[in-house]
Scaffold this active site. Structure first.
Site, PDB file in Angstrom:
ATOM      1  N   ASP A  21       6.611   0.348  -6.523  1.00 45.44           N
ATOM      2  CA  ASP A  21       6.023  -0.831  -6.210  1.00 45.44           C
ATOM      3  C   ASP A  21       4.263  -0.978  -6.526  1.00 45.44           C
ATOM      4  OD1 ASP A  21       6.198  -3.449  -5.432  1.00 45.44           O
ATOM      5  OD2 ASP A  21       5.901  -3.011  -3.447  1.00 45.44           O
ATOM      6  N   CYS A 246       1.689  -8.911  -6.027  1.00 43.91           N
ATOM      7  CA  CYS A 246       2.855  -9.535  -6.203  1.00 43.91           C
ATOM      8  C   CYS A 246       2.701 -10.451  -7.360  1.00 43.91           C
ATOM      9  CB  CYS A 246       3.147 -10.448  -5.153  1.00 43.91           C
ATOM     10  SG  CYS A 246       4.414 -11.546  -5.194  1.00 43.91           S
ATOM     11  N   ASN A 255       0.133  -3.875  -1.302  1.00 44.29           N
ATOM     12  CA  ASN A 255       0.772  -3.653  -0.169  1.00 44.29           C
ATOM     13  C   ASN A 255       0.065  -3.062   1.063  1.00 44.29           C
ATOM     14  OD1 ASN A 255       3.669  -3.496  -1.199  1.00 44.29           O
ATOM     15  ND2 ASN A 255       2.628  -2.247  -2.812  1.00 44.29           N
TER      16      ASN A 255
END
Length: 304
Positions: A21, A246, A255
């Site tokens: 991610d 994002c 994050n």
């Protein structure tokens, strides 16, 4: 100094997502050997769950087109879990070929994001996931489910906790062993975190099946995490150095940084297994590879 605090768990699991991610939205492709070393350094730092990559189609996430090569190069160690995100049955085929033992799927809590990210309606996404989960379980794999937009959606606004719980319940009933509740655009607050977790519990999902995944867009990630811990959640997603963002929220700052989480946990006397000094060194090393400072406040504070 740390002071044990009543009402909090003695130990938590840090679910490290930096290599997947954290890196997936990087515009410049990170060499596969750097990714492999990143994962090795994170393992050396004591993290036991390292989400390694994703078998999504390279067209959609070019940064992770080297997933099979990475897993082949990686020194997968005993006692360390290397989950891989898979979007569909083709992704599962590739994961099985690579010898993966733990996968994750990526679901949506909202109609709009399901259509934009999965090209499915909210209801149709379950039809897509069902054969993936069934086959994976049949092969002895554990299946985690991310529930994205669990707190807010840039198109729909605040998401009702009961709606998140309903999506989560269907995924658990399908066979997913853990739900990661994702604050994808970072709009959640501690009270909202408690409300979403309470709704999941009311729907019959135990806190032992929940994880939290907070973004720090509004500076709430640590506060939200603490609220989740007080609710009984014991798995927290974090990204070394605060890597990641994002694509659906231009201002998203990424994050929750693993180092920031560990600093807080140490202050609360909660065990986690990670070596903060080694984590900071790893994130500073990766920041050098990416050519910019680490977003993590703790990395910046301790690394000068």
């Amino acid at each position: 100094m740390h002071v044990p605090t009543d009402g909090l768990p003695d130990r938590i699991t840090v679910y490290e997502v930096g290599a997947r991610d954290g890196l997936q939205n990087e515009k410049t492709v990170v060499p596969v050997e750097v990714k492999a070393e990143f994962l090795d350094r994170l393992a050396d730092a004591g993290l036991a769950t390292l989400e390694a990559t994703s078998f999504v189609h390279p067209k959609w996430v070019p940064q992770l087109a080297d997933a099979a090569d990475l897993l082949e190069r990686l020194d997968r160690r005993d006692g360390i879990d290397y989950p891989v995100l898979v979007p569909n049955e083709r992704g599962l085929d590739r994961a099985l070929d690579a010898g993966v033992r733990h996968i994750a799927i990526f679901a949506s809590a909202t109609e709009t994001f399901a259509r934009k990210n999965l090209n499915r309606t909210l209801d149709e996404q379950f039809t897509m996931f069902a054969p993936v989960v069934k086959r994976a379980r049949g092969e002895g794999l554990r299946v985690r489910a991310y529930v994205s937009m669990a707190f807010g959606d840039p198109w729909e606004g605040a998401v009702p906790p009961a709606q998140v719980a309903a999506v989560g319940k269907r995924l658990v009933e399908m066979g997913c062993w853990q739900l990661s509740l994702g604050d994808t655009v970072g709009t959640g607050t501690p009270g909202h975190a408690e409300a979403v977790i309470d709704a999941c519990v009311a729907a019959g999902i135990g806190t032992d099946a929940l994880a939290v995944h907070f973004h720090d867009t509004y500076g709430q990630a640590l506060a939200n995490t603490l609220a989740a811990l007080r609710c009984g959640v014991t798995t927290v997603d974090a990204s070394a150095g605060g890597l990641g963002g994002c694509p659906y929220a231009a201002s998203a700052t990424g994050n929750l940084a693993t180092e920031d989480l560990v600093w807080m946990l140490d202050g609360l006397g909660i065990a986690h297994g990670a070596d903060l000094e080694a984590l900071v060194a790893t994130s500073a090393w990766m920041a050098g590879k990416l050519g910019r400072p680490s977003p993590s406040r703790v990395v910046r504070a301790l690394n000068g």
